[in-house]
Scaffold this motif. Sequence first.
Motif, PDB file in Angstrom:
ATOM      1  N   PHE A   1      -5.622  15.059   9.126  1.00 16.66           N
ATOM      2  CA  PHE A   1      -5.782  15.433   7.722  1.00 16.66           C
ATOM      3  C   PHE A   1      -6.207  14.226   6.892  1.00 16.66           C
ATOM      4  CE2 PHE A   1      -1.124  15.256   8.616  1.00 16.66           C
ATOM      5  CZ  PHE A   1      -0.835  14.050   7.980  1.00 16.66           C
ATOM      6  N   PRO A   2      -6.853  14.494   5.735  1.00 16.14           N
ATOM      7  CA  PRO A   2      -7.361  13.394   4.913  1.00 16.14           C
ATOM      8  C   PRO A   2      -6.237  12.630   4.201  1.00 16.14           C
ATOM      9  CG  PRO A   2      -7.844  15.505   3.878  1.00 16.14           C
ATOM     10  CD  PRO A   2      -7.220  15.804   5.206  1.00 16.14           C
ATOM     11  N   LEU A   3      -6.422  11.327   4.115  1.00 13.85           N
ATOM     12  CA  LEU A   3      -5.468  10.427   3.474  1.00 13.85           C
ATOM     13  C   LEU A   3      -6.185   9.561   2.460  1.00 13.85           C
ATOM     14  CD1 LEU A   3      -3.706   9.044   6.696  1.00 13.85           C
ATOM     15  CD2 LEU A   3      -2.778  10.771   5.133  1.00 13.85           C
ATOM     16  N   THR A   4      -5.444   9.151   1.438  1.00 17.60           N
ATOM     17  CA  THR A   4      -5.919   8.121   0.525  1.00 17.60           C
ATOM     18  C   THR A   4      -4.971   6.938   0.638  1.00 17.60           C
ATOM     19  OG1 THR A   4      -6.797   9.753  -1.021  1.00 17.60           O
ATOM     20  CG2 THR A   4      -6.481   7.523  -1.856  1.00 17.60           C
ATOM     21  N   VAL A   5      -5.532   5.752   0.790  1.00 10.35           N
ATOM     22  CA  VAL A   5      -4.753   4.524   0.794  1.00 10.35           C
ATOM     23  C   VAL A   5      -4.849   3.935  -0.608  1.00 10.35           C
ATOM     24  CG1 VAL A   5      -4.486   2.219   1.795  1.00 10.35           C
ATOM     25  CG2 VAL A   5      -5.244   4.143   3.236  1.00 10.35           C
ATOM     26  N   HIS A   6      -3.694   3.778  -1.249  1.00  9.19           N
ATOM     27  CA  HIS A   6      -3.599   3.140  -2.561  1.00  9.19           C
ATOM     28  C   HIS A   6      -3.005   1.750  -2.357  1.00  9.19           C
ATOM     29  CE1 HIS A   6      -3.702   7.405  -3.639  1.00  9.19           C
ATOM     30  NE2 HIS A   6      -4.200   7.005  -4.784  1.00  9.19           N
ATOM     31  N   ALA A   7      -3.290   0.827  -3.272  1.00  9.48           N
ATOM     32  CA  ALA A   7      -2.767  -0.534  -3.135  1.00  9.48           C
ATOM     33  C   ALA A   7      -2.469  -1.127  -4.501  1.00  9.48           C
ATOM     34  CB  ALA A   7      -3.771  -1.418  -2.394  1.00  9.48           C
ATOM     35  N   ILE A   8      -1.584  -2.098  -4.466  1.00  7.10           N
ATOM     36  CA  ILE A   8      -1.284  -2.905  -5.655  1.00  7.10           C
ATOM     37  C   ILE A   8      -0.940  -4.301  -5.170  1.00  7.10           C
ATOM     38  CG2 ILE A   8       1.172  -2.313  -5.725  1.00  7.10           C
ATOM     39  CD1 ILE A   8       0.865  -2.251  -8.843  1.00  7.10           C
ATOM     40  N   ASP A   9      -1.332  -5.304  -5.946  1.00 10.62           N
ATOM     41  CA  ASP A   9      -0.924  -6.663  -5.598  1.00 10.62           C
ATOM     42  C   ASP A   9      -0.100  -7.258  -6.744  1.00 10.62           C
ATOM     43  OD1 ASP A   9      -2.614  -8.048  -7.448  1.00 10.62           O
ATOM     44  OD2 ASP A   9      -4.254  -7.968  -6.023  1.00 10.62           O
ATOM     45  N   LEU A  10       0.444  -8.401  -6.489  1.00 12.74           N
ATOM     46  CA  LEU A  10       1.372  -9.040  -7.419  1.00 12.74           C
ATOM     47  C   LEU A  10       0.741  -9.246  -8.789  1.00 12.74           C
ATOM     48  CD1 LEU A  10       4.131 -10.298  -7.852  1.00 12.74           C
ATOM     49  CD2 LEU A  10       3.249 -12.423  -6.936  1.00 12.74           C
TER      50      LEU A  10
ATOM     51  N   ILE B   1       0.839  -1.198   0.000  1.00 10.81           N
ATOM     52  CA  ILE B   1       0.000   0.000   0.000  1.00 10.81           C
ATOM     53  C   ILE B   1       0.879   1.255   0.000  1.00 10.81           C
ATOM     54  CG2 ILE B   1      -1.863  -1.195   1.205  1.00 10.81           C
ATOM     55  CD1 ILE B   1      -1.122   0.558   3.703  1.00 10.81           C
ATOM     56  N   SER B   2       0.255   2.368  -0.312  1.00  8.12           N
ATOM     57  CA  SER B   2       0.852   3.682  -0.156  1.00  8.12           C
ATOM     58  C   SER B   2      -0.196   4.549   0.519  1.00  8.12           C
ATOM     59  CB  SER B   2       1.233   4.268  -1.517  1.00  8.12           C
ATOM     60  OG  SER B   2       1.753   5.567  -1.366  1.00  8.12           O
ATOM     61  N   VAL B   3       0.211   5.295   1.532  1.00 12.60           N
ATOM     62  CA  VAL B   3      -0.700   6.161   2.255  1.00 12.60           C
ATOM     63  C   VAL B   3      -0.261   7.593   1.977  1.00 12.60           C
ATOM     64  CG1 VAL B   3      -1.665   6.780   4.502  1.00 12.60           C
ATOM     65  CG2 VAL B   3      -0.989   4.403   4.043  1.00 12.60           C
ATOM     66  N   ASP B   4      -1.149   8.367   1.353  1.00 16.31           N
ATOM     67  CA  ASP B   4      -0.773   9.689   0.877  1.00 16.31           C
ATOM     68  C   ASP B   4      -1.782  10.737   1.299  1.00 16.31           C
ATOM     69  OD1 ASP B   4       1.479   8.890  -1.069  1.00 16.31           O
ATOM     70  OD2 ASP B   4      -0.186   7.556  -1.574  1.00 16.31           O
ATOM     71  N   ARG B   5      -1.265  11.917   1.611  1.00 13.89           N
ATOM     72  CA  ARG B   5      -2.156  13.053   1.842  1.00 13.89           C
ATOM     73  C   ARG B   5      -2.807  13.410   0.512  1.00 13.89           C
ATOM     74  NH1 ARG B   5       0.601  17.159   6.009  1.00 13.89           N
ATOM     75  NH2 ARG B   5      -1.213  18.394   5.427  1.00 13.89           N
ATOM     76  N   ILE B   6      -4.080  13.682   0.566  1.00 13.64           N
ATOM     77  CA  ILE B   6      -4.873  13.874  -0.643  1.00 13.64           C
ATOM     78  C   ILE B   6      -4.328  14.996  -1.526  1.00 13.64           C
ATOM     79  CG2 ILE B   6      -7.146  14.661  -1.426  1.00 13.64           C
ATOM     80  CD1 ILE B   6      -8.344  12.739   0.637  1.00 13.64           C
ATOM     81  N   SER B   7      -3.808  16.051  -0.955  1.00 16.45           N
ATOM     82  CA  SER B   7      -3.369  17.195  -1.757  1.00 16.45           C
ATOM     83  C   SER B   7      -1.905  17.138  -2.190  1.00 16.45           C
ATOM     84  CB  SER B   7      -3.636  18.492  -0.991  1.00 16.45           C
ATOM     85  OG  SER B   7      -3.098  18.406   0.308  1.00 16.45           O
ATOM     86  N   ASN B   8      -1.194  16.075  -1.885  1.00 13.83           N
ATOM     87  CA  ASN B   8       0.219  15.958  -2.256  1.00 13.83           C
ATOM     88  C   ASN B   8       0.326  15.390  -3.675  1.00 13.83           C
ATOM     89  OD1 ASN B   8       2.949  15.447  -2.531  1.00 13.83           O
ATOM     90  ND2 ASN B   8       3.164  14.432  -0.551  1.00 13.83           N
TER      91      ASN B   8
END
Length: 177
Positions: free
Chosen positions: A163-172, A131-138
């Motif tokens: 502050f708001p975050l978006t969790v992104h993900a990727i799998d194999l 996963i990647s956890v990112d601030r929405i405005s970055n």
Amino acid sequence: MTEIRTPRLLLRRWYDDDLAPMADINADPEVMRWIGDGSVRDLDATAEEIERWEDEWDEEGFGIFAVELLASGELAGFAGLSVPEYLPEVMPAVEISWRFGSPFWGQGYASEAAHATLEFALQDRGLDRVISVDRISNEASLNVVRKLGMKPERETTHPEFGFPLTVHAIDLTEFQA
């Protein structure tokens, strides 16, 4: 010793000589504006951070790489993997992250290092999901996330700073080496 070479970068474990240049990166308000509460970190806080990263290597078999430019030997920043314990709702998980000094922005180093780290996670360490956890405005960070092929999974709020975050993900099955 775990090392990854890309066309322009060396991702490696931390050396004592990395402390001062990493502390310079952490002391830059523009770099740190998206990290935690946005506060800069001094030499002692940077030393503690590097020590935690090295401990995670020993405990988990993965961690945060120092990222060195092959052409000059300069420390540009870091890219790597960690367990996002600060965000219990996503656990169990492994997070990919990166931080580069502002002189190294806009040259594709973050994307190059992050791609190599993701390949390491999924192919070398056998993780099936990152996963990647990112601030929405970055937007700069989100551009790297998109280049990795990661997809938004959920929105949440940072439990400490609000502050708001978006969790992104990727799998194999989704990763393109």
